[in-house]
Motif scaffolding. Structure first.
Motif, PDB file in Angstrom:
ATOM      1  N   GLY A  64       1.378 -34.156  -1.800  1.00 58.47           N
ATOM      2  CA  GLY A  64       0.969 -33.371  -0.646  1.00 58.47           C
ATOM      3  C   GLY A  64       2.072 -33.152   0.376  1.00 58.47           C
ATOM      4  N   ARG A  65       3.170 -33.906   0.256  1.00 58.21           N
ATOM      5  CA  ARG A  65       4.287 -33.766   1.205  1.00 58.21           C
ATOM      6  C   ARG A  65       5.534 -33.213   0.517  1.00 58.21           C
ATOM      7  N   PHE A  66       5.759 -33.592  -0.738  1.00 59.17           N
ATOM      8  CA  PHE A  66       6.939 -33.168  -1.483  1.00 59.17           C
ATOM      9  C   PHE A  66       6.537 -32.155  -2.546  1.00 59.17           C
ATOM     10  N   THR A  67       7.453 -31.231  -2.827  1.00 61.12           N
ATOM     11  CA  THR A  67       7.225 -30.236  -3.875  1.00 61.12           C
ATOM     12  C   THR A  67       8.481 -30.116  -4.722  1.00 61.12           C
ATOM     13  N   ILE A  68       8.317 -30.252  -6.034  1.00 51.21           N
ATOM     14  CA  ILE A  68       9.427 -30.085  -6.964  1.00 51.21           C
ATOM     15  C   ILE A  68       9.334 -28.700  -7.576  1.00 51.21           C
ATOM     16  N   SER A  69      10.484 -28.056  -7.735  1.00 47.20           N
ATOM     17  CA  SER A  69      10.523 -26.720  -8.328  1.00 47.20           C
ATOM     18  C   SER A  69      11.867 -26.528  -9.005  1.00 47.20           C
ATOM     19  N   LYS A  70      11.990 -25.447  -9.754  1.00 49.09           N
ATOM     20  CA  LYS A  70      13.279 -25.179 -10.388  1.00 49.09           C
ATOM     21  C   LYS A  70      13.547 -23.693 -10.435  1.00 49.09           C
ATOM     22  N   ASP A  71      14.814 -23.366 -10.467  1.00 44.90           N
ATOM     23  CA  ASP A  71      15.285 -21.988 -10.603  1.00 44.90           C
ATOM     24  C   ASP A  71      16.126 -21.941 -11.870  1.00 44.90           C
ATOM     25  N   ASN A  72      15.557 -21.403 -12.926  1.00 44.49           N
ATOM     26  CA  ASN A  72      16.267 -21.375 -14.209  1.00 44.49           C
ATOM     27  C   ASN A  72      17.522 -20.508 -14.153  1.00 44.49           C
ATOM     28  N   THR A  73      17.521 -19.490 -13.293  1.00 39.55           N
ATOM     29  CA  THR A  73      18.697 -18.626 -13.207  1.00 39.55           C
ATOM     30  C   THR A  73      19.894 -19.369 -12.609  1.00 39.55           C
ATOM     31  N   LYS A  74      19.598 -20.372 -11.800  1.00 42.65           N
ATOM     32  CA  LYS A  74      20.665 -21.181 -11.196  1.00 42.65           C
ATOM     33  C   LYS A  74      20.798 -22.539 -11.870  1.00 42.65           C
ATOM     34  N   ASN A  75      19.927 -22.812 -12.848  1.00 46.62           N
ATOM     35  CA  ASN A  75      19.920 -24.114 -13.532  1.00 46.62           C
ATOM     36  C   ASN A  75      19.856 -25.261 -12.517  1.00 46.62           C
ATOM     37  N   THR A  76      18.983 -25.100 -11.548  1.00 48.19           N
ATOM     38  CA  THR A  76      18.885 -26.045 -10.432  1.00 48.19           C
ATOM     39  C   THR A  76      17.426 -26.433 -10.183  1.00 48.19           C
ATOM     40  N   VAL A  77      17.234 -27.716  -9.913  1.00 46.12           N
ATOM     41  CA  VAL A  77      15.926 -28.245  -9.547  1.00 46.12           C
ATOM     42  C   VAL A  77      15.962 -28.622  -8.070  1.00 46.12           C
ATOM     43  N   TYR A  78      14.865 -28.367  -7.381  1.00 45.23           N
ATOM     44  CA  TYR A  78      14.774 -28.637  -5.950  1.00 45.23           C
ATOM     45  C   TYR A  78      13.676 -29.655  -5.656  1.00 45.23           C
ATOM     46  N   LEU A  79      13.854 -30.368  -4.574  1.00 49.31           N
ATOM     47  CA  LEU A  79      12.802 -31.235  -4.056  1.00 49.31           C
ATOM     48  C   LEU A  79      12.648 -30.916  -2.579  1.00 49.31           C
ATOM     49  N   GLN A  80      11.583 -30.197  -2.254  1.00 49.97           N
ATOM     50  CA  GLN A  80      11.270 -29.882  -0.864  1.00 49.97           C
ATOM     51  C   GLN A  80      10.479 -31.047  -0.286  1.00 49.97           C
ATOM     52  N   MET A  81      10.998 -31.635   0.775  1.00 46.80           N
ATOM     53  CA  MET A  81      10.375 -32.813   1.374  1.00 46.80           C
ATOM     54  C   MET A  81       9.942 -32.471   2.798  1.00 46.80           C
ATOM     55  N   ASN A  82       8.645 -32.515   3.024  1.00 46.98           N
ATOM     56  CA  ASN A  82       8.078 -32.225   4.344  1.00 46.98           C
ATOM     57  C   ASN A  82       7.396 -33.469   4.901  1.00 46.98           C
TER      58      ASN A  82
END
Length: 122
Positions: A64-82
């Motif tokens: 509910g606070r963190f969100t994981i996502s990825k951008d295959n075009t950039k070959n990068t995974v993100y962790l949005q932390m709120n």
């Protein structure tokens, strides 16, 4: 050569937000499970979030606070932390596993980044 490089850590006040990035090279994200882990001083490394294909999984402590996502075009995974809390303070690592699903045990992952420090403090 498989390589993972984390970035985006820093100092943030309680309630603030950060977005971590994990840039992958030497392999294609779609074929790997990627996990975010964290390790605070004196504590064991713990699972935070994982992603494989379009499936995601979170530790209860960040749901509910963190969100994981990825951008295959950039070959990068993100962790949005709120809504960050002081107890989120740790070194954050991303890790990759070549087969299987999202595992929460660090030993299940083959490749690791160098980590990025996140400090939540007023």
């Amino acid at each position: 050569q498989v390589q993972l490089v984390e970035s985006g850590g820093g100092l943030v006040q309680p309630g603030g937000s950060l977005r971590l990035s994990c840039a992958a090279s030497g392999f294609t994200l779609d074929y790997y499970a990627i996990g975010w882990f964290r390790q605070a001083p004196g504590k064991e490394r713990e699972f935070v979030a994982g992603i494989r294909w379009s499936s995601t999984y979170y530790a209860d402590s960040v749901k509910g606070r963190f969100t994981i996502s990825k951008d295959n075009t950039k070959n990068t995974v993100y962790l949005q932390m709120n809504s960050l809390k002081p107890e989120d303070t740790a070194v954050y690592y991303c890790a990759a596993r070549g087969r299987g699903y999202i595992y929460t045990t660090p030993s299940e992952y083959n490749y690791w980044g160098q980590g990025t420090q996140v400090t939540v403090s007023s």
